[in-house]
Design an enzyme around this catalytic site. Sequence first.
Site, PDB file in Angstrom:
ATOM      1  N   LYS A  81      30.499  -3.937  11.972  1.00  0.00           N
ATOM      2  CA  LYS A  81      29.574  -3.778  10.839  1.00  0.00           C
ATOM      3  C   LYS A  81      28.380  -4.710  11.054  1.00  0.00           C
ATOM      4  CE  LYS A  81      30.667  -3.196   5.925  1.00  0.00           C
ATOM      5  NZ  LYS A  81      31.561  -3.653   4.877  1.00  0.00           N
TER       6      LYS A  81
HETATM    7  O1  G3P Z   1      32.258  -3.808   1.496  1.00  0.00           O
HETATM    8  C1  G3P Z   1      30.973  -3.593   1.021  1.00  0.00           C
HETATM    9  C2  G3P Z   1      30.869  -3.209  -0.445  1.00  0.00           C
HETATM   10  O2  G3P Z   1      31.802  -2.235  -0.754  1.00  0.00           O
HETATM   11  C3  G3P Z   1      30.809  -4.355  -1.394  1.00  0.00           C
HETATM   12  O3  G3P Z   1      31.003  -3.996  -2.732  1.00  0.00           O
HETATM   13  O4  G3P Z   1      31.492  -4.569  -5.082  1.00  0.00           O
HETATM   14  O5  G3P Z   1      30.693  -6.369  -3.510  1.00  0.00           O
HETATM   15  O6  G3P Z   1      29.145  -4.599  -4.304  1.00  0.00           O
HETATM   16  P1  G3P Z   1      30.556  -4.928  -3.975  1.00  0.00           P
END
Ligand code: G3P
Length: 212
Positions: A81
């Site tokens: 990533k």
């Molecule tokens: O893994 C990346 C993403 O899904 C992060 O989510 O909830 O931290 O905005 P969030």
Amino acid sequence: MKLFIDTAEIEEIRKYAFILDGVTTNPTLIMKSGRKFEDVIQEICKIVDGPISAEVTTLTAPEMIDQGTKLAKIHKNVVVKVPCTIEGLKACKELSKKGIKVNVTLVFSANQALLAAKSGAFVVSPFIGRLDDIGQTGLDLIEEIVKIYKNYNYKTQVLVASVRNPIHVKVAGEIGADICTCPAAVIDAMFKHALTDVGLQKFMDDAKKVKK
Ligand code: G3P
């Protein structure tokens, strides 16, 4: 639509492994697990046989290529990533040329997704919840990206990230996103319906009354 879990918690992954097509992690999730990065990724790869995203923690293309190459050696299913920056996309192009699958993350616009596809990304991760948080409709972005990728037949898959609720998942499916990565709480909510519980209770009660 493929379903991934967005976590670095091994028990959560084990719980839902039977319906998971892959796993995404990020440095915040790894930090929350309190464990060593490589140990967590290795363990996840033993549980789920699908793409497992592991994020670089460097900022320049040469550093990301170096780190990404090492991460890819952990297991054949590791997807590296990288952030959607100029350096990240340079790294994406080089890693992809080497046959390493790349997930371009922190994507918040259709043009970023277009550039990620042009850089050879295996998957692109638009963060819809974080867009909702600032008053923009995250799912609109998914619609835009799916349309652009279809127009030009890009092979890059749309991985809906930063998912906050089951409606995000349902609409992502309606739009035709390839993958949705969800926190455990969202997957749990997807299983549930009050009428299922009520109906099951009635069936169980009635089953006890059936003549033996
Ligand atoms: O893994 C990346 C993403 O899904 C992060 O989510 O909830 O931290 O905005 P969030």
